[in-house]
Design a protein around this motif. Structure first.
Motif, PDB file in Angstrom:
ATOM      1  N   LEU A 170       0.896  -1.174  -0.128  1.00  0.00           N
ATOM      2  CA  LEU A 170       0.055   0.018   0.163  1.00  0.00           C
ATOM      3  C   LEU A 170       0.977   1.226   0.014  1.00  0.00           C
ATOM      4  O   LEU A 170       1.834   1.283   0.870  1.00  0.00           O
ATOM      5  CB  LEU A 170      -0.890   0.124   1.340  1.00  0.00           C
ATOM      6  N   ASP A 171       0.818   2.079  -0.922  1.00  0.00           N
ATOM      7  CA  ASP A 171       1.787   3.317  -1.159  1.00  0.00           C
ATOM      8  C   ASP A 171       1.433   4.387  -0.293  1.00  0.00           C
ATOM      9  O   ASP A 171       1.752   5.431  -0.582  1.00  0.00           O
ATOM     10  CB  ASP A 171       1.748   3.735  -2.512  1.00  0.00           C
ATOM     11  N   PHE A 172       0.675   4.181   0.987  1.00  0.00           N
ATOM     12  CA  PHE A 172       0.126   4.918   1.829  1.00  0.00           C
ATOM     13  C   PHE A 172       0.481   4.501   3.467  1.00  0.00           C
ATOM     14  O   PHE A 172       0.480   3.345   3.531  1.00  0.00           O
ATOM     15  CB  PHE A 172      -1.213   5.924   1.691  1.00  0.00           C
ATOM     16  N   ASP A 173       0.652   5.465   4.307  1.00  0.00           N
ATOM     17  CA  ASP A 173       0.816   4.954   5.757  1.00  0.00           C
ATOM     18  C   ASP A 173      -0.786   4.533   6.216  1.00  0.00           C
ATOM     19  O   ASP A 173      -1.745   5.110   5.873  1.00  0.00           O
ATOM     20  CB  ASP A 173       1.456   5.924   6.559  1.00  0.00           C
ATOM     21  N   TRP A 174      -0.564   3.458   7.022  1.00  0.00           N
ATOM     22  CA  TRP A 174      -1.828   3.000   7.591  1.00  0.00           C
ATOM     23  C   TRP A 174      -1.730   2.194   8.885  1.00  0.00           C
ATOM     24  O   TRP A 174      -0.564   1.935   9.380  1.00  0.00           O
ATOM     25  CB  TRP A 174      -2.683   2.182   6.579  1.00  0.00           C
ATOM     26  N   GLU A 175      -3.064   2.273   9.619  1.00  0.00           N
ATOM     27  CA  GLU A 175      -2.805   1.491  10.769  1.00  0.00           C
ATOM     28  C   GLU A 175      -4.228   0.895  10.985  1.00  0.00           C
ATOM     29  O   GLU A 175      -5.061   1.234  10.671  1.00  0.00           O
ATOM     30  CB  GLU A 175      -2.625   2.732  11.884  1.00  0.00           C
TER      31      GLU A 175
END
Ligand code: H79
Length: 460
Positions: free
Chosen positions: A288-293
């Motif tokens: 995934l080319d974004f930060d996630w939590e």
């Protein structure tokens, strides 16, 4: 000294520059403003933390999911809503909230032992009760028999253990008389604007009174009133960023002009990371080319303390696997705790923390600072990798009856070396299959719990 000051200035300006590059003004539909991964040191730290703790604590811990002799199996922190309790009756709980055994040093010790690097604490959940003595409402810890601020000792204790502190704040508020779920007329709008001023006052109070916090975790942004006032969300985002440059904000701070929550009309997450994975992990994706939590409850759906946990309660192995899954997909994993009304943490959560922590002490090299390795999901478990490193970690959860693990490596690579993470002398026999596929033979090794094998790769 002069050299030091010059390099400090270069550093600071580089940070500001890279930060400014990533946070832009919204478009006409009030879309997302962070369009690529933030590259500043604060966000890099957030990313490397990988494992966090959530804490839900408030008045709801007192009834623990039960009201007037009736058990409500739904989320304990939603009791006011689910049991249809009036605001006046619910507010009486302030007289019963007296956590005499509150010992944040003990909480922080448990968290540190579990291996988390950051914590998110509910300063105000949907019920509207504030864990700090806010100047802007009486509905706070100051009105309870306990009286004392819960936040400052918490921040200090966690900081002492090297754990970054984040504050959760609910936009939805069931107590404030100015709050509105929907806006039906001008009066509602005026009341909601007063409420918004209250929110800004409280956030400024939190940011300035507890300057060491790293960020804010918003929730309760889905109501029609906030969607109608979608510009408030952007104002709030700007306000927080101006009050604390470099602050880390989750995506629930905003909605767009079309009422989209979590993600804007183009599917881009709001805030600095996608925190919409609640009680679920993203489906298996290469990267995934974004930060996630992802945030997770221990039982099925209890965040606040509930006296009775019904249904499936997660085991340490399940938690370890979720953490490994998230790391392997380049995301963070946050595990929730719901402390009891006296301030202690229930025995099961303590045991879970101890067990997960024991595993982390041995295997955390494959978690902290690690990321997606750019490889397909494998049957035996998860690949992780520190960015830029030519070493791969294999976190093994499933051992086939054949004791042979099939590995699919990047094209044109061979395995130069391998060993058990905990014992560099313990090597496994590797056999080439075809193309970039290999067999790794576990032999007669006994593995009582999930374990990590490191692979040193070499380009052909
Ligand atoms: O704090 C924890 C939960 O209490 C909170 N977020 C986590 C971190 C949370 N509350 N609700 N939700 C998450 C999910 C939202 C459910 C909703 Fe609805 C569906 C809101 C509106 C539609 C259920 C149905 C609740 C009200 C109506």
């Amino acid at each position: 000294m002069k050299k030091y000051i010059i390099s400090l200035l270069i550093c600071l300006s580089a940070n500001v520059f890279s930060f400014a590059q990533t946070v832009s003004a919204p478009d006409s539909l009030m879309g997302a403003t962070v369009l690529s991964k933030r590259t500043d040191a604060a966000m890099q730290k957030w990313r490397e933390n990988r494992f966090g703790q959530f804490i839900h604590w408030g008045l709801y811990a007192v009834p623990g999911g039960q009201w007037k002799g009736k058990n409500y199996p739904t989320s304990a922190e939603w009791l006011k809503n689910d049991a249809g309790i009036s605001a006046a009756e619910y507010a009486e709980l302030v007289h019963q909230f007296n956590p005499q055994k509150y010992n944040p040093a003990e909480w922080a010790r448990i968290a540190k032992n579990m291996g988390v690097k950051y914590v998110i604490l509910t300063t105000k959940h949907h019920e509207g009760f504030c864990l700090w003595p806010s100047k802007f409402t009486d509905f706070s810890i100051a009105s309870t028999p306990y009286k004392k601020d819960l936040l400052m000792p918490f921040v200090k204790a966690y900081q002492k253990e090297g754990i970054d502190v984040y504050f959760y704040y609910s936009i939805l508020d069931w107590h404030n008389p100015d709050y509105r779920s929907v806006i039906n007329n001008e009066e509602d709008q005026k009341a909601y604007e007063r409420y918004f001023t209250y929110v800004k006052n409280q956030l400024k109070e939190l940011i300035t009174t507890y300057p060491d916090i790293k960020g804010l975790w918003f929730d309760g942004q889905w109501e029609a009133s906030y969607k109608k006032n979608y510009k408030m969300g952007y104002e709030l985002e700007q306000y927080c960023r101006a009050l604390k440059p470099g602050i880390i904000l989750n995506n629930r701070i905003r909605v767009d002009a079309q009422g989209h929550v979590d993600h804007d009309y183009k599917g881009r997450h709001f805030g600095d990371f996608d925190g919409s994975f609640e009680r679920r992990l993203p489906s298996n994706v290469k990267t995934l080319d974004f930060d996630w939590e992802a945030c997770m409850t221990v039982p099925e759906n209890q965040w606040g303390y509930h006296k009775i946990w019904e249904g499936h309660v997660k085991t340490p192995y399940e938690i370890q696997e979720m953490l490994a899954t998230c790391t392997s997909m380049g995301g963070n994993f946050v595990l929730n705790f719901g402390p009891q009304p006296d301030g202690t943490i229930r025995a099961y959560e303590q045991d879970l923390a101890r067990n997960v922590g024991a595993w982390m002490k041995i295997n955390s090299a494959a978690i902290y600072g690690c990321d997606n390795a750019g490889l397909d999901k494998q049957d035996w478990g998860y690949f992780t990798q520190k960015p830029g490193d030519d070493k791969l970690y294999m976190i093994v959860f499933n051992i086939p009856i054949s004791k042979t693990l099939k590995l699919k490596l990047p094209e044109k690579t061979t395995i130069a070396d391998n060993s058990l993470l905990t014992d560099s002398h313990k090597k496994f026999r590797i056999e080439k299959a075809y193309g970039n596929e290999y067999y790794l033979h576990l032999g007669d090794g006994k593995f009582a719990q999930p374990f990590v094998i490191t692979l040193q790769l070499k380009k052909d």
